[in-house]
Motif scaffolding. Structure first.
Motif, PDB file in Angstrom:
ATOM      1  N   VAL A 659       0.833  -1.196   0.000  1.00 37.89           N
ATOM      2  CA  VAL A 659       0.000   0.000   0.000  1.00 37.89           C
ATOM      3  C   VAL A 659       0.867   1.245   0.000  1.00 37.89           C
ATOM      4  N   PHE A 660       0.532   2.192  -0.886  1.00 39.22           N
ATOM      5  CA  PHE A 660       1.240   3.469  -0.923  1.00 39.22           C
ATOM      6  C   PHE A 660       0.742   4.353   0.216  1.00 39.22           C
ATOM      7  N   THR A 661       1.674   4.897   1.004  1.00 45.06           N
ATOM      8  CA  THR A 661       1.321   5.660   2.197  1.00 45.06           C
ATOM      9  C   THR A 661       1.533   7.159   2.029  1.00 45.06           C
ATOM     10  N   GLY A 662       2.023   7.578   0.872  1.00 49.21           N
ATOM     11  CA  GLY A 662       2.270   9.002   0.645  1.00 49.21           C
ATOM     12  C   GLY A 662       3.740   9.317   0.537  1.00 49.21           C
ATOM     13  N   THR A 663       4.577   8.572   1.234  1.00 55.23           N
ATOM     14  CA  THR A 663       6.022   8.739   1.094  1.00 55.23           C
ATOM     15  C   THR A 663       6.684   7.434   0.681  1.00 55.23           C
ATOM     16  N   GLY A 664       5.949   6.342   0.683  1.00 55.36           N
ATOM     17  CA  GLY A 664       6.510   5.052   0.316  1.00 55.36           C
ATOM     18  C   GLY A 664       5.447   3.976   0.335  1.00 55.36           C
ATOM     19  N   PHE A 665       5.914   2.721   0.295  1.00 55.44           N
ATOM     20  CA  PHE A 665       5.009   1.578   0.232  1.00 55.44           C
ATOM     21  C   PHE A 665       5.166   0.718   1.481  1.00 55.44           C
ATOM     22  N   ALA A 666       4.023   0.325   2.039  1.00 55.90           N
ATOM     23  CA  ALA A 666       4.001  -0.550   3.204  1.00 55.90           C
ATOM     24  C   ALA A 666       3.675  -1.959   2.738  1.00 55.90           C
ATOM     25  N   LEU A 667       4.639  -2.862   2.865  1.00 53.50           N
ATOM     26  CA  LEU A 667       4.460  -4.263   2.493  1.00 53.50           C
ATOM     27  C   LEU A 667       4.140  -5.051   3.750  1.00 53.50           C
TER      28      LEU A 667
END
Length: 837
Positions: A659-667
């Motif tokens: 998921v894109f969080t606004g500054t990166g991706f949370a796997l």
């Protein structure tokens, strides 16, 4: 990756009753007979699609021509259980079947939906989306297919089949002109070289101006510019031996993909000021007007070759498929999607080299028992060089944000002086991250199926696949973001805290005490550490590379997937089946700047003195996915109608959410995601020349357990992006005039019920995401006149209703409170001339 590969090409199940893979093709049906005479080829036998007990949708060459399906993105309009999402570049496309699917945005994440072209697995989306000449059919296999397709088919399979070389000389050439100055040219020629050798050569060119406008740069954007060539040789030296060689090359060089402003947050006023005017078309996502500082580029090369050898041993058939492929993708994007120069560069240079080998033996006995047994080997190397650097406006932008966050007390120069940093070092233009990632993936599997004819009408099929997967990965990441490397909680900043507290009106004694005890809070409840609120501006902190003494940079998985299927022929025209199957997708690696040590490893890292400033726990890799499905179905084929019905309960444990969080991706792994569904597709020919079709999918999906999502506990909630109801309906009418000239009219309609687009949005209330929904109403049509001399002239239109919806949304990069999204493609139309010889 494992096993799945070649099973497409031809021989797959055995037993006259129930092959496990569907290879549908038009069995010499005329252009007026769409869909009802689809043939499945397995072990060099022919079998109707209705006799194949698996949920599969097939788009024939005629379907693809009539609907003007140009690539896999368009295919979803014909298959309601399939959804294809174009993300931030031409190299990032996500395929979802029955609500399950992932894999784009990160080269270390393997897809849950496997894509195969002529039996060869395409491991990443950059290798899947080019236009293909001379298609024969596209098959979409729904549900876990790991028994025969291995570790990257936990959600389903998309199989693309091109036509083999023919011994009769022939071919076709096609030219299309459409709005936005679209020009498409496709051609194919085939014929004999000798008595036992045939060839085919195809090519395609696809160019279109952008349908959006960048008003800052004065350019059209979201254009189309791609071409490719594909050659084949077919050797058949004896009746028993067949060798098919395929080589291909395709190139994409496009400006893609615009992100529109969906919600304008408080930072828009700042970006407007920095841009000297409008920085985004605020809250107007379907204007197709954007403001960027440079054109986004997508340069993708995809090439390779394969050799398929089929040898008929009488009652046995031996098949070998060997393939080697390379992908080179170089992309750069103005990823803040605004007229302010916040992100000066966001580039990814990716190289993927893949070798696969499959060998299988299939029986064709007259008795009740038949088998297929095989092995599969996969080896892949991935290299990615990524760069993200601040633009010229990021320092004044950060200064404005920090002033606002501190109530005007702080600014960037004050912070630099107080923290002992060099002047002009915070948010300096050109600073950022330089990233190098490497991964090697080796996998092998052994697999087999056994068909047992219990009676003339009842068949039991058992299948199994053992897969072993190993990955080794390494990182070399350097951050030059000075501010992100400062520990704002360090005791060395006590004097600064005291200074700020005194400046805030706190008496010196109290200020000294609070500064020395940063865990205490002020009487008004605010933090005693006045710098704590600035942690949100530490965008690119120092990176702990892998491998290190605690993290070996390795992951290894093994799994046995199996399936059991009963099929029963109620009558000569009606079959029923029941299936239980499991699926497996190996661990995925987080090859991005958001890779962080697992929480379990963090204490050892700190104890070993490896910790970098501001290091927090996260994800280096996600554990494997394990899927299962219970399914029952009915398939029928009569002289004027056909239908397929499937009822299923499908689930995935450990679904790999990215998921894109606004500054990166949370796997992260979801605990469990499940879906109950009903799928129906049917066709009927009420009168000669008229073919009507209807496909309906109902999905009731939920997160059974997803405690540690990027947006909190989502357990019990419906996953975003999965419509309850999807419908595809259409009709084709062919009228033949005296003399043989034919007129073909086609129309199809796609509908998706309203659904929440994303599970959540960082730093925004849950209600914001819940209120942002997508609904699809799309109409496509074409009309073609086919003359007796092989010439065809037609007009067509896609999305004639000009349906507008957001394919996905996300937090605007470094712009808290703003939301961006990718809008759907607008109406397209054109004329086509085709000559077949």
């Amino acid at each position: 990756m494992t096993l799945r590969n070649m099973l497409l090409g031809a021989t797959m199940l055995c037993a006259a009753a129930t092959p496990a893979i569907a290879f549908a093709q038009n069995a010499g049906a005329s252009d007026t007979d769409y869909g009802n005479e689809i043939i499945v080829t397995a072990s060099k036998r022919s079998q109707t699609l209705q006799d194949t007990p698996i949920a599969v949708s097939v788009a024939s060459a005629a379907d693809i021509e009539n609907s003007q399906i140009r690539d896999l993105i368009d295919l979803q309009s014909a298959v309601p259980s399939l959804r294809v999402a174009q993300l931030q570049s031409s190299a990032n496309t996500n395929f979802i079947i029955r609500g399950f699917g992932n894999g784009a945005n990160n080269p270390g994440i393997e897809p849950s939906v496997g894509v195969f072209i002529d039996g060869v697995y395409r491991s990443r989306s950059a290798a899947q989306i080019g236009d293909l000449p001379n298609l024969e059919r596209v098959e979409v296999l729904r549900g876990p297919q790991s028994t025969l397709f291995g570790k990257n088919a936990s959600a389903g399979v998309i199989s693309i089949v091109t036509q083999k070389p023919q011994y009769d000389f022939g071919g076709s050439v096609e030219a299309t002109y459409g709005n936005y100055d679209a020009i498409t040219v496709k051609g194919n020629v085939t014929g004999p070289i000798g008595e036992n050798v045939a060839f085919s050569l195809g090519g395609n060119f696809n160019r279109r101006d952008g349908y959006a406008q960048d008003l800052r740069l004065g350019k059209d954007v979201n254009d189309r510019n791609r071409w490719g060539v594909r050659g084949q040789l077919l050797f058949e030296p004896t009746d028993a031996l067949s060798i098919r060689l395929i080589g291909d090359y395709d190139k994409i060089d496009e400006n893609c993909c615009i992100a529109a402003n969906v919600i304008a947050g408080p930072t828009v006023a700042i970006t407007d000021l920095l841009a000297g005017g409008t920085s985004v078309d605020a809250a107007n996502p379907f204007s197709y007007r954007v403001y960027n500082n440079f054109l986004s580029s997508n340069e993708i090369e995809n090439y390779g070759g394969s050799a398929q050898i089929d040898y008929d041993l009488g009652a046995l058939a031996l098949t070998s498929i060997t393939a080697y492929r390379e992908v080179r993708a170089d992309t750069n994007q103005d990823s803040d999607f605004s007229g302010a120069d916040l992100i000066g560069q966001k580039s990814d240079d990716t190289a993927i080299n893949t070798f696969t080998q499959e060998l299988r033996l299939t029986s064709d006995f007259d008795g009740p028992v038949n088998f297929l047994i095989g092995g599969y080997y996969f080896h892949e190397k991935i290299r990615q060089h990524s760069q993200i650097y601040f633009g010229d406006d990021f320092r004044p932008y950060g200064n404005a944000l920090i002033q606002a966050a501190s109530g005007g007390l702080l600014d960037v120069p004050t912070l630099e002086a107080a923290l002992g940093a060099p002047n002009d070092s915070f948010f300096h233009a050109g600073d950022g991250m330089d990233e190098h990632y490497r991964m090697k993936n080796t996998a092998w599997s052994i697999f087999g199926t056994l068909d047992f004819g219990i009676s003339d009408r009842l068949t039991l099929t058992l299948g199994g696949n053992y897969t072993k997967d190993r990955k080794r990965f390494s990182t070399d990441v350097i951050s030059t973001d000075v501010f992100s490397g400062i520990d704002l909680d360090a005791a060395a900043y006590t004097p600064f805290r005291e200074f700020v507290l005194v400046s805030s009106g706190v008496d010196p004694a109290t200020a000294a005490f609070l500064a020395a005890n940063p865990t205490l809070t002020l009487p008004d409840g605010s933090s005693a550490n006045p710098l704590a609120g600035l942690k949100d501006f530490q965008f690119l902190p120092p990176f702990l590379d892998v491998p290190n003494s605690v993290e070996p940079g390795r992951v290894s998985d093994g799994d046995f997937s199996w399936s059991a299927r009963l099929s029963y022929e109620l009558t000569d025209t009606v079959n029923v089946y029941a299936t239980y199957a499991t699926g497996f997708k190996a661990a995925s690696v987080n090859l991005s700047r958001d890779s962080r040590p697992l929480a379990a490893d963090l204490p050892a890292i700190v104890a070993g003195g490896l910790a970098t400033p501001n290091l927090v726990a996260g994800t280096r890799f996600a554990a494997p996915e394990e899927s299962e499905v219970y399914e029952a179905g009915l398939k029928a084929n009569w002289s004027v109608a056909a239908l397929n019905l499937a009822v299923f309960k499908q689930s995935i444990k450990g679904f790999q959410s990215n998921v894109f969080t606004g500054t990166g991706f949370a796997l992260a792994n979801a605990g469990k995601q499940s879906t109950f569904g009903i799928e129906f597709d049917g066709s009927v020919r009420p009168v000669r020349g008229l073919n009507l079709n209807l496909a309906v999918t109902y999905l009731d999906a939920k997160y059974d357990s997803f405690v540690a999502s990027a947006f909190g506990d989502l357990s019990g909630m419906k996953p975003a992006g999965i419509p309850d109801l999807s419908v595809s309906m259409g009709g084709t009418y062919t009228h033949e005039f005296a003399g043989g000239t034919r007129a073909i009219a086609h129309v199809d309609y796609q509908y998706e019920s309203p659904t929440q687009i994303v599970d959540g949005l960082a730093a925004l209330p849950a209600s914001v995401a819940q209120n942002l929904k997508r609904e699809v109403n799309q109409l496509n049509a074409s009309f073609t006149v086919a003359l007796t001399n092989g010439l065809e002239l037609g007009v067509w239109g896609r999305n004639l209703t000009n349906a507008r919806y957001l394919t996905t949304i996300f937090n605007a990069v470094a712009q808290s409170g703003s939301v961006s999204g990718y809008p759907s493609q607008p109406r397209t139309y054109g004329v086509t001339a085709r000559f077949k010889f």
